[in-house]
Design a protein around this motif. Sequence first.
Motif, PDB file in Angstrom:
ATOM      1  N   THR A 199       0.828  -1.199   0.000  1.00 46.89           N
ATOM      2  CA  THR A 199       0.000   0.000   0.000  1.00 46.89           C
ATOM      3  C   THR A 199       0.867   1.256   0.000  1.00 46.89           C
ATOM      4  O   THR A 199       1.718   1.416   0.875  1.00 46.89           O
ATOM      5  CB  THR A 199      -0.920   0.017   1.238  1.00 46.89           C
ATOM      6  N   GLU A 244      -0.004   7.190   0.883  1.00 47.02           N
ATOM      7  CA  GLU A 244      -1.164   8.067   0.738  1.00 47.02           C
ATOM      8  C   GLU A 244      -2.492   7.312   0.631  1.00 47.02           C
ATOM      9  O   GLU A 244      -3.544   7.892   0.773  1.00 47.02           O
ATOM     10  CB  GLU A 244      -0.993   8.995  -0.481  1.00 47.02           C
ATOM     11  N   ARG A 245      -2.443   6.000   0.436  1.00 51.01           N
ATOM     12  CA  ARG A 245      -3.661   5.193   0.331  1.00 51.01           C
ATOM     13  C   ARG A 245      -3.854   4.265   1.529  1.00 51.01           C
ATOM     14  O   ARG A 245      -4.753   3.432   1.534  1.00 51.01           O
ATOM     15  CB  ARG A 245      -3.610   4.325  -0.936  1.00 51.01           C
ATOM     16  N   ALA A 246      -3.008   4.378   2.537  1.00 48.44           N
ATOM     17  CA  ALA A 246      -3.036   3.440   3.664  1.00 48.44           C
ATOM     18  C   ALA A 246      -4.380   3.447   4.377  1.00 48.44           C
ATOM     19  O   ALA A 246      -4.943   2.382   4.653  1.00 48.44           O
ATOM     20  CB  ALA A 246      -1.912   3.750   4.646  1.00 48.44           C
ATOM     21  N   GLU A 255      -7.340   4.327   3.340  1.00 49.77           N
ATOM     22  CA  GLU A 255      -8.372   3.775   2.460  1.00 49.77           C
ATOM     23  C   GLU A 255      -8.255   2.252   2.353  1.00 49.77           C
ATOM     24  O   GLU A 255      -9.242   1.519   2.496  1.00 49.77           O
ATOM     25  CB  GLU A 255      -8.242   4.413   1.089  1.00 49.77           C
ATOM     26  N   ASN A 256      -7.043   1.771   2.112  1.00 54.80           N
ATOM     27  CA  ASN A 256      -6.859   0.328   1.936  1.00 54.80           C
ATOM     28  C   ASN A 256      -7.111  -0.460   3.212  1.00 54.80           C
ATOM     29  O   ASN A 256      -7.721  -1.527   3.183  1.00 54.80           O
ATOM     30  CB  ASN A 256      -5.467   0.034   1.390  1.00 54.80           C
ATOM     31  N   MET A 276       2.145   1.070  -9.841  1.00 49.12           N
ATOM     32  CA  MET A 276       2.474   2.411  -9.341  1.00 49.12           C
ATOM     33  C   MET A 276       3.622   3.017 -10.145  1.00 49.12           C
ATOM     34  O   MET A 276       3.603   4.207 -10.474  1.00 49.12           O
ATOM     35  CB  MET A 276       2.845   2.368  -7.861  1.00 49.12           C
TER      36      MET A 276
END
Length: 127
Positions: free
Chosen positions: A54, A57-59, A61-62, A121
């Motif tokens: 992850t 910046e998406r931690a 959300e994930n 990514m």
Amino acid sequence: MTSSDPSRLIIILIGGLPILFSDTAAVFWVCALVLSFCVGPVQASSRSFLARITPPERAGENFGLYATTGRAVSFLGPAMFAVSISIFGFQRAGTLGILIVLFIGLLLIIPVRPDAPRKAMQAQAES
């Protein structure tokens, strides 16, 4: 064990089979101990795998999706346990329902590769 290595999940499936076919207490307890040694590492490795793949910046959300998904499908094990007992008519048959859920999970995790999100990514960053 790496998180893309399904060996402990396979051990859990194999360890559940004797419980399904034997009604002796010794078999139950030996297999239950084997299963208990595998469940914690499987759960921990799934969380560490998610943390590794992850992006920072998406931690949130994930991990939120991870927790929500776990709650959303948590009915599957007990439901399959009950369905198996009602179909086959004996208590140990419930183990088959749980093994089916675990087998489906195994089939879903086998194609997951830890480098796939990184490659995606990198490709996104390059474009």
